[in-house]
Enzyme design. Sequence first.
Site, PDB file in Angstrom:
ATOM      1  N   SER A   1       0.757  -1.131  -0.179  1.00  0.00           N
ATOM      2  CA  SER A   1      -0.256   0.033  -0.029  1.00  0.00           C
ATOM      3  C   SER A   1       0.782   1.402  -0.089  1.00  0.00           C
ATOM      4  CB  SER A   1      -0.879  -0.087   1.322  1.00  0.00           C
ATOM      5  OG  SER A   1      -2.040  -0.908   0.899  1.00  0.00           O
TER       6      SER A   1
ATOM      7  N   LYS B   1       0.168   3.802  -2.574  1.00  0.00           N
ATOM      8  CA  LYS B   1      -0.992   4.927  -2.654  1.00  0.00           C
ATOM      9  C   LYS B   1      -0.410   6.334  -2.276  1.00  0.00           C
ATOM     10  CE  LYS B   1      -4.147   1.395  -1.064  1.00  0.00           C
ATOM     11  NZ  LYS B   1      -4.648   0.669   0.121  1.00  0.00           N
TER      12      LYS B   1
ATOM     13  N   SER C   1      -6.207   3.712   3.874  1.00  0.00           N
ATOM     14  CA  SER C   1      -5.841   2.661   3.046  1.00  0.00           C
ATOM     15  C   SER C   1      -6.830   1.886   2.288  1.00  0.00           C
ATOM     16  CB  SER C   1      -4.902   1.478   3.513  1.00  0.00           C
ATOM     17  OG  SER C   1      -3.993   1.091   2.773  1.00  0.00           O
TER      18      SER C   1
ATOM     19  N   LYS D   1       2.812   5.899   6.023  1.00  0.00           N
ATOM     20  CA  LYS D   1       1.815   5.051   5.372  1.00  0.00           C
ATOM     21  C   LYS D   1       2.392   3.524   5.775  1.00  0.00           C
ATOM     22  CE  LYS D   1      -1.280   3.911   2.861  1.00  0.00           C
ATOM     23  NZ  LYS D   1      -1.437   2.741   3.712  1.00  0.00           N
TER      24      LYS D   1
END
Length: 390
Positions: A61, A64, A116, A223
Site C-alpha cells: 500500500s 498509495k 488505506s 503510510k
Amino acid sequence: MKLLVLLIILSIFSIFFNNKVIGAVSPDEPLITSEAAILIDGNTGRVLYEKNSDKKMQPASLTKIATAIYAIENGNLEDIVTVSHNARDVEGTRVYLEEGEKITLKRLIEGLLVNSGNDAGIAIAEHLDGSVEDFVISLNRYLKDLGLQNTNFVNPHGLYHPEHLTTARDLALITQYAMKNNEFREIFGTKELSWNGESWDTTIYTHHKLMREQPYEGITGGKTGYIDESGITLVTAATRGDLSLIAVTLNAPTEDIAYHDTVDLLDYGFNNFTVESISQGQLFEINNEEYINNDILTYTISNNENIHKLITKGGVLELKNDSQDVIAQFQLEKNITWNDNVEILKESKDNAINDQRINKNLMFFVMLIFILILLRILFIKNHKKVDSID
C-alpha cells in the site's frame, strides 16, 4: 569424536567472528533487519543511510503515496466522483464505498491515505483517467518525469502483481516530492478522521503506529503496507528543528521489526546529523569571475563531517566531505558589479548607436533607389516625346 570437536570449534569461531563484525560497526549506525531500507534528508534528498535501496520489490500500500500526489496535482479536489461496481468489489482494505455513491475526490484521497482504502484507489483511477489501465500508464509517465527510474506500477493500490515493483529509493523520492505539497502533507499527517459514507459511518484512524499508538517525537506523516509477497512495508516522515527525515523500510518479517527498524533509522538521523546554512549574499570567485548566492543555502552534514566548498566554472557551488563525496550542489548567479554595469550600459549605448547608423544607411539606400527609379521614369517619358516629334 574428532568430527564433533571440529564442529564445536567451528561454531565457537563463527560466533566469535560474528560478534567481532557487529562490534566493528559504529554504535550509532542502525542494524536493519528489513530486507531494504533508506533514510534521506527530506529537504535536500541527501541519503543518510541505505540498504538494498535500489532493489526492486513489492511496495504493497505504499503505492498509495504515488496515487495520492498524482491525484492532487492532476485532479480537482472538489470534483464529485461516482463509485463504480469495479471500485465497490475490490478486495483488501476498504472504506466501504457503495456502487453509485457520490463522493468528492478529496474525500477519496483521505480514505486512500488514512484508512488505506483500495476501493478509494480504484475510484480515483477511474475518475482521473477513465480506467485503471489508462491510469497506470499516466501514473508511470508522471513518476518517470519526477526522476523515479526503477518503478513500475500496474494498479493504484498495491495489491500483488508480479510486475508491480519499486525501490526504497524511489519511494523516498516520491514521498519527499509529495511532502512539498500542502494538501498532501495535511492528509498524510492525519491521525483520525470522521467518515460519513452511505454504508460506513465511523471514525477512521491512521494505521501507522508511530503516529498514534506509539507516538514518535516529531512525526509528520506515515503510510503502512502489507501483502504476503511484500512483508511489512513502512514510509515515515519526521521533523525536529530544521532537520526533516524520510525513512523507508521494505519486507520486514513482522510489524515489531518494521517499527524497530524505522525508529532506529530516525534516531540515527536525528542523533548524528544537523542542518547547516550558507548566509545569503556570500561571494565566490573563480577565474576572476564572482558568483553570489541570492538565497540562504541549507545542507545536512553528520556531526563529525568536515565540509569543503568548491566553486566550478559556470558558478556551481559543490560541498564535499573529506572523502570527496558531494554533499550538496547549488547553482549560483554571476555577480554584476558596478564596473560590469558600466560595461553593459556602454555596450547597450554602442549597440544603439550602431543601430541608428544602420537605420540611417538603410534610409539613404532606399532614397537613392527611389531617386534612380524616378530619374529612369523621367528619362523614358522624355525619350518618348522626342520620338513623337520625329
